[in-house]
Design an enzyme around this catalytic site. Structure first.
Site, PDB file in Angstrom:
ATOM      1  N   ASN A 141      -3.117  -2.029  -7.653  1.00 14.93           N
ATOM      2  CA  ASN A 141      -3.370  -0.729  -8.574  1.00 14.93           C
ATOM      3  C   ASN A 141      -1.336  -0.548  -7.794  1.00 14.93           C
ATOM      4  O   ASN A 141      -0.983  -0.904  -7.133  1.00 14.93           O
ATOM      5  CB  ASN A 141      -3.609   0.601  -8.016  1.00 14.93           C
ATOM      6  CG  ASN A 141      -4.982  -0.009  -8.277  1.00 14.93           C
ATOM      7  OD1 ASN A 141      -5.517  -0.312  -9.501  1.00 14.93           O
ATOM      8  ND2 ASN A 141      -5.913   0.226  -7.173  1.00 14.93           N
TER       9      ASN A 141
ATOM     10  N   SER B 281     -14.110   1.022   6.361  1.00 12.17           N
ATOM     11  CA  SER B 281     -12.840  -0.433   5.823  1.00 12.17           C
ATOM     12  C   SER B 281     -11.466   0.089   6.626  1.00 12.17           C
ATOM     13  O   SER B 281     -11.280   0.172   7.655  1.00 12.17           O
ATOM     14  CB  SER B 281     -12.019  -0.195   3.623  1.00 12.17           C
ATOM     15  OG  SER B 281     -11.211  -0.997   4.324  1.00 12.17           O
TER      16      SER B 281
ATOM     17  N   CYS C  78       0.750  -0.960   0.184  1.00 20.56           N
ATOM     18  CA  CYS C  78       0.825  -0.154  -0.022  1.00 20.56           C
ATOM     19  C   CYS C  78       1.109   1.239  -0.375  1.00 20.56           C
ATOM     20  O   CYS C  78       1.522   1.752   1.063  1.00 20.56           O
ATOM     21  CB  CYS C  78      -1.107  -0.009   1.235  1.00 20.56           C
ATOM     22  SG  CYS C  78      -2.141   1.984   1.190  1.00 20.56           S
TER      23      CYS C  78
ATOM     24  N   SER D 242     -10.131  -5.861   4.575  1.00 17.03           N
ATOM     25  CA  SER D 242      -8.628  -5.936   3.690  1.00 17.03           C
ATOM     26  C   SER D 242      -8.323  -7.670   4.829  1.00 17.03           C
ATOM     27  O   SER D 242      -7.323  -7.924   4.904  1.00 17.03           O
ATOM     28  CB  SER D 242      -7.945  -5.301   3.621  1.00 17.03           C
ATOM     29  OG  SER D 242      -8.591  -4.188   3.831  1.00 17.03           O
ATOM     30  N   LEU D 243      -8.908  -8.477   3.261  1.00 19.08           N
ATOM     31  CA  LEU D 243      -8.246  -9.875   4.009  1.00 19.08           C
ATOM     32  C   LEU D 243      -7.026 -10.150   3.120  1.00 19.08           C
ATOM     33  O   LEU D 243      -5.538 -10.588   3.668  1.00 19.08           O
ATOM     34  CB  LEU D 243      -9.116 -10.943   3.223  1.00 19.08           C
ATOM     35  CG  LEU D 243      -9.196 -12.198   3.420  1.00 19.08           C
ATOM     36  CD1 LEU D 243      -9.276 -12.351   5.193  1.00 19.08           C
ATOM     37  CD2 LEU D 243      -9.996 -13.523   2.751  1.00 19.08           C
ATOM     38  N   ASN D 244      -6.869 -10.189   1.668  1.00 19.66           N
ATOM     39  CA  ASN D 244      -6.066 -10.108   0.936  1.00 19.66           C
ATOM     40  C   ASN D 244      -5.204 -11.842   0.910  1.00 19.66           C
ATOM     41  O   ASN D 244      -2.959 -11.018   0.294  1.00 19.66           O
ATOM     42  CB  ASN D 244      -4.951  -8.842   1.550  1.00 19.66           C
ATOM     43  CG  ASN D 244      -5.464  -7.658   1.190  1.00 19.66           C
ATOM     44  OD1 ASN D 244      -6.298  -7.264   0.805  1.00 19.66           O
ATOM     45  ND2 ASN D 244      -5.691  -6.476   1.730  1.00 19.66           N
TER      46      ASN D 244
ATOM     47  N   CYS E 181      -7.243   2.463  -5.196  1.00 22.73           N
ATOM     48  CA  CYS E 181      -7.311   1.382  -3.880  1.00 22.73           C
ATOM     49  C   CYS E 181      -5.644   1.814  -3.682  1.00 22.73           C
ATOM     50  O   CYS E 181      -4.694   1.022  -4.584  1.00 22.73           O
ATOM     51  CB  CYS E 181      -8.270   0.831  -3.849  1.00 22.73           C
ATOM     52  SG  CYS E 181      -9.080   0.803  -3.843  1.00 22.73           S
TER      53      CYS E 181
ATOM     54  N   GLY F 156      -5.409   6.281   5.563  1.00 24.24           N
ATOM     55  CA  GLY F 156      -5.204   5.571   7.176  1.00 24.24           C
ATOM     56  C   GLY F 156      -5.916   4.826   7.451  1.00 24.24           C
ATOM     57  O   GLY F 156      -7.065   4.417   6.820  1.00 24.24           O
ATOM     58  N   GLU F 157      -5.913   4.445   9.241  1.00 21.38           N
ATOM     59  CA  GLU F 157      -6.921   2.967   9.509  1.00 21.38           C
ATOM     60  C   GLU F 157      -7.999   4.042   9.828  1.00 21.38           C
ATOM     61  O   GLU F 157      -7.480   4.065  11.216  1.00 21.38           O
ATOM     62  CB  GLU F 157      -5.876   2.811  10.058  1.00 21.38           C
ATOM     63  CG  GLU F 157      -6.307   1.140  10.767  1.00 21.38           C
ATOM     64  CD  GLU F 157      -7.505   0.600  10.657  1.00 21.38           C
ATOM     65  OE1 GLU F 157      -7.323  -0.483   9.061  1.00 21.38           O
ATOM     66  OE2 GLU F 157      -8.291   0.092  10.018  1.00 21.38           O
TER      67      GLU F 157
HETATM   68  N1  SAH Z   1      -7.176   1.169   6.168  1.00 23.87           N
HETATM   69  C1  SAH Z   1      -8.152   0.631   5.412  1.00 23.87           C
HETATM   70  C2  SAH Z   1      -8.604   1.424   4.571  1.00 23.87           C
HETATM   71  C3  SAH Z   1      -8.011   2.063   3.199  1.00 23.87           C
HETATM   72  S1  SAH Z   1      -6.345   1.055   2.432  1.00 23.87           S
HETATM   73  C4  SAH Z   1      -7.969  -1.154   5.220  1.00 23.87           C
HETATM   74  O1  SAH Z   1      -6.557  -1.442   5.219  1.00 23.87           O
HETATM   75  O2  SAH Z   1      -8.717  -1.856   4.713  1.00 23.87           O
HETATM   76  C5  SAH Z   1      -8.444   0.646   1.197  1.00 23.87           C
HETATM   77  C6  SAH Z   1      -8.093  -0.218   0.618  1.00 23.87           C
HETATM   78  O3  SAH Z   1      -7.208  -0.738  -0.333  1.00 23.87           O
HETATM   79  C7  SAH Z   1      -7.881  -1.969   0.975  1.00 23.87           C
HETATM   80  O4  SAH Z   1      -8.647  -2.797   0.915  1.00 23.87           O
HETATM   81  C8  SAH Z   1      -6.411  -2.095   0.929  1.00 23.87           C
HETATM   82  O5  SAH Z   1      -6.267  -3.468   1.060  1.00 23.87           O
HETATM   83  C9  SAH Z   1      -6.936  -1.736  -0.687  1.00 23.87           C
HETATM   84  N2  SAH Z   1      -4.992  -1.271  -0.997  1.00 23.87           N
HETATM   85  C10 SAH Z   1      -4.467  -1.060  -0.541  1.00 23.87           C
HETATM   86  N3  SAH Z   1      -2.927  -1.011  -1.414  1.00 23.87           N
HETATM   87  C11 SAH Z   1      -3.879  -1.264  -2.457  1.00 23.87           C
HETATM   88  C12 SAH Z   1      -2.370  -1.150  -3.930  1.00 23.87           C
HETATM   89  N4  SAH Z   1      -1.939  -0.940  -3.889  1.00 23.87           N
HETATM   90  N5  SAH Z   1      -3.762  -1.868  -4.892  1.00 23.87           N
HETATM   91  C13 SAH Z   1      -4.885  -2.274  -4.226  1.00 23.87           C
HETATM   92  N6  SAH Z   1      -5.956  -2.056  -3.303  1.00 23.87           N
HETATM   93  C14 SAH Z   1      -4.801  -1.983  -2.550  1.00 23.87           C
HETATM   94 FE1  SF4 Z   2      -2.862   1.846   6.041  1.00 18.93          FE
HETATM   95 FE2  SF4 Z   2      -5.237   0.197   4.932  1.00 18.93          FE
HETATM   96 FE3  SF4 Z   2      -3.117   0.875   3.777  1.00 18.93          FE
HETATM   97 FE4  SF4 Z   2      -2.402  -1.195   5.694  1.00 18.93          FE
HETATM   98  S1  SF4 Z   2      -4.007  -0.753   3.750  1.00 18.93           S
HETATM   99  S2  SF4 Z   2      -1.349   1.321   5.048  1.00 18.93           S
HETATM  100  S3  SF4 Z   2      -4.525  -0.222   6.122  1.00 18.93           S
HETATM  101  S4  SF4 Z   2      -4.161   2.239   4.340  1.00 18.93           S
END
Ligand code: SAH
Ligand code: SF4
Length: 350
Positions: free
Chosen positions: A298, A201, A127, A222-224, A341, A169-170
């Site tokens: 992304n 989220s 991220c 965010s399971l991932n 995202c 942010g979270e």
């Molecule tokens: N912090 C929270 C909300 C913000 S991130 C969270 O993590 O859920 C929002 C979403 O973007 C999350 O589902 C995260 O897994 C996704 N995300 C983060 N980086 C990404 C990327 N490079 N490509 C696609 N999705 C991404």
């Molecule tokens: Fe923070 Fe969500 Fe990105 Fe993880 S995915 S670093 S919790 S913004």
């Protein structure tokens, strides 16, 4: 009698107050409770912040309002439009910091993706926001302010219909402000956004999920990954709350709110995108009322991962559908302006 203004040292940010906070403040200053309802309606329903125009309030109270509250909104310092209609806003918060907000139009729906923190400490390694350490948690008025500022820019007949806490942010690392902002956005006397149109989220701060369940908003998680070994590597939060614990919290939320949880699954090439992963995702989520939101990665500057080929994304989704899971594929919106995202990073935008 002491003038009320001299009792209060600093003006209160009006947009940080829920209706019940406003009632307490005004009651504390000797006003009747219904004054709070009237003022709240003027500001949020009639979009009127000039007390001189609030004609059903007494003249004395109208004169007092400017000494009690300020109605400042965060300033927009950059506004970009993508060719697909997505708009990205950079907001100044405080002296030197900024956050990003994204407006995503889709048919009748206009979804606003708001930020809850400047940077993020959760360190998910896919991220872009995660590369920017947490600088500050936003206040409730800064969150509500993102909504109000963007609303004011839209033509009269265009409304923000949905709000997702999926920006920088979270949100569950900043629960007080996030829950207050939800209360304000949802208040029937004001903006009156339905709880079913508000989604928060989280990366999986399990101990805080019950607060969302109580509030009644929709939950996205965010399971991932399909197993702990991979999730430990890409999302350090998993070392504290593993997949099983997280999915149990999701199940409880679904039961408590009678609503499906959205499980976000970012597909990273060669990491979590195999058919075996898809099968495991099905197995671990089949008892959780949920839909799986498939998000092809992304790409962003310096990212250690790649986006899988389209046919791999299709195969992953088809496998889940074949097994009986409900899936949706997130369209990549706004990636030409790094508004998709995980592409938000206000330091890089400045
Ligand atoms: N912090 C929270 C909300 C913000 S991130 C969270 O993590 O859920 C929002 C979403 O973007 C999350 O589902 C995260 O897994 C996704 N995300 C983060 N980086 C990404 C990327 N490079 N490509 C696609 N999705 C991404
Ligand atoms: Fe923070 Fe969500 Fe990105 Fe993880 S995915 S670093 S919790 S913004």
């Amino acid at each position: 009698m002491i003038p009320l203004a001299s009792v209060m040292k600093e003006k209160i940010a009006f947009y940080s107050l829920t209706l019940s906070d406003l009632e307490s403040v005004l009651e504390g200053l000797g006003h009747k409770k219904f004054r709070a309802r009237q003022l709240f309606q003027w500001v949020y329903l009639h979009k009127e912040t000039n007390p001189e125009n609030m004609l059903n309030l007494s003249k004395l109270f109208r004169e007092e309002i400017p000494s009690l509250f300020h109605f400042e909104l965060p300033e927009i310092i950059l506004h970009k439009k993508s060719k697909d209609g997505t708009q990205k806003f950079l907001f100044r918060v405080g002296e030197k910091l900024s956050v990003e907000t994204v407006l995503i139009p889709s048919g009748e729906r206009n979804t606003l993706c708001v930020s809850s923190e400047v940077g993020c400490n959760m360190a998910c390694n896919f991220c872009y926001t995660g590369t920017q350490k947490l600088k500050r948690r936003l206040t409730a008025d800064e969150i509500v302010g993102q909504f109000l500022r963007v609303s004011h820019l839209l033509p009269e007949n265009v409304k923000i219909s949905n709000i997702v806490y999926m920006g920088m942010g979270e949100p569950l690392d900043n629960t007080d402000a996030v829950l207050k902002s939800i209360d304000i956005l949802h208040a029937p006397l004001g903006i009156n956004l339905s709880l079913k149109k508000i989604t928060v989220s989280t990366s999986g701060i399990v101990s805080k999920i019950p607060l969302l369940t109580q509030s009644g908003v929709r939950l996205a998680v965010s399971l991932n990954a399909s197993e702990d070994e991979t999730r430990n590597k890409i999302m350090p939060i998993n070392l504290k709350w593993n997949i099983k614990t997280l999915l149990e919290a999701c199940r409880q939320h679904a039961i408590g709110t009678k609503d499906k949880v959205t499980l976000e699954y970012v597909l990273l090439k060669g990491i979590n995108d195999s058919l075996e992963d898809a099968r495991r995702v099905y197995e671990i989520t089949k008892n959780v009322p949920s839909k799986i939101n498939i998000i092809p990665f992304n790409e962003h500057p310096g990212a250690p991962y790649k986006k899988p080929l389209e046919k791999v994304v299709d195969a992953f989704q088809n496998e889940l559908i074949y097994l009986g899971a409900q899936t949706l594929r997130r369209r990549t919106m706004g990636d030409d302006i790094l508004a998709a995202c995980g592409q938000l990073n206000s330091e890089a935008t400045l």
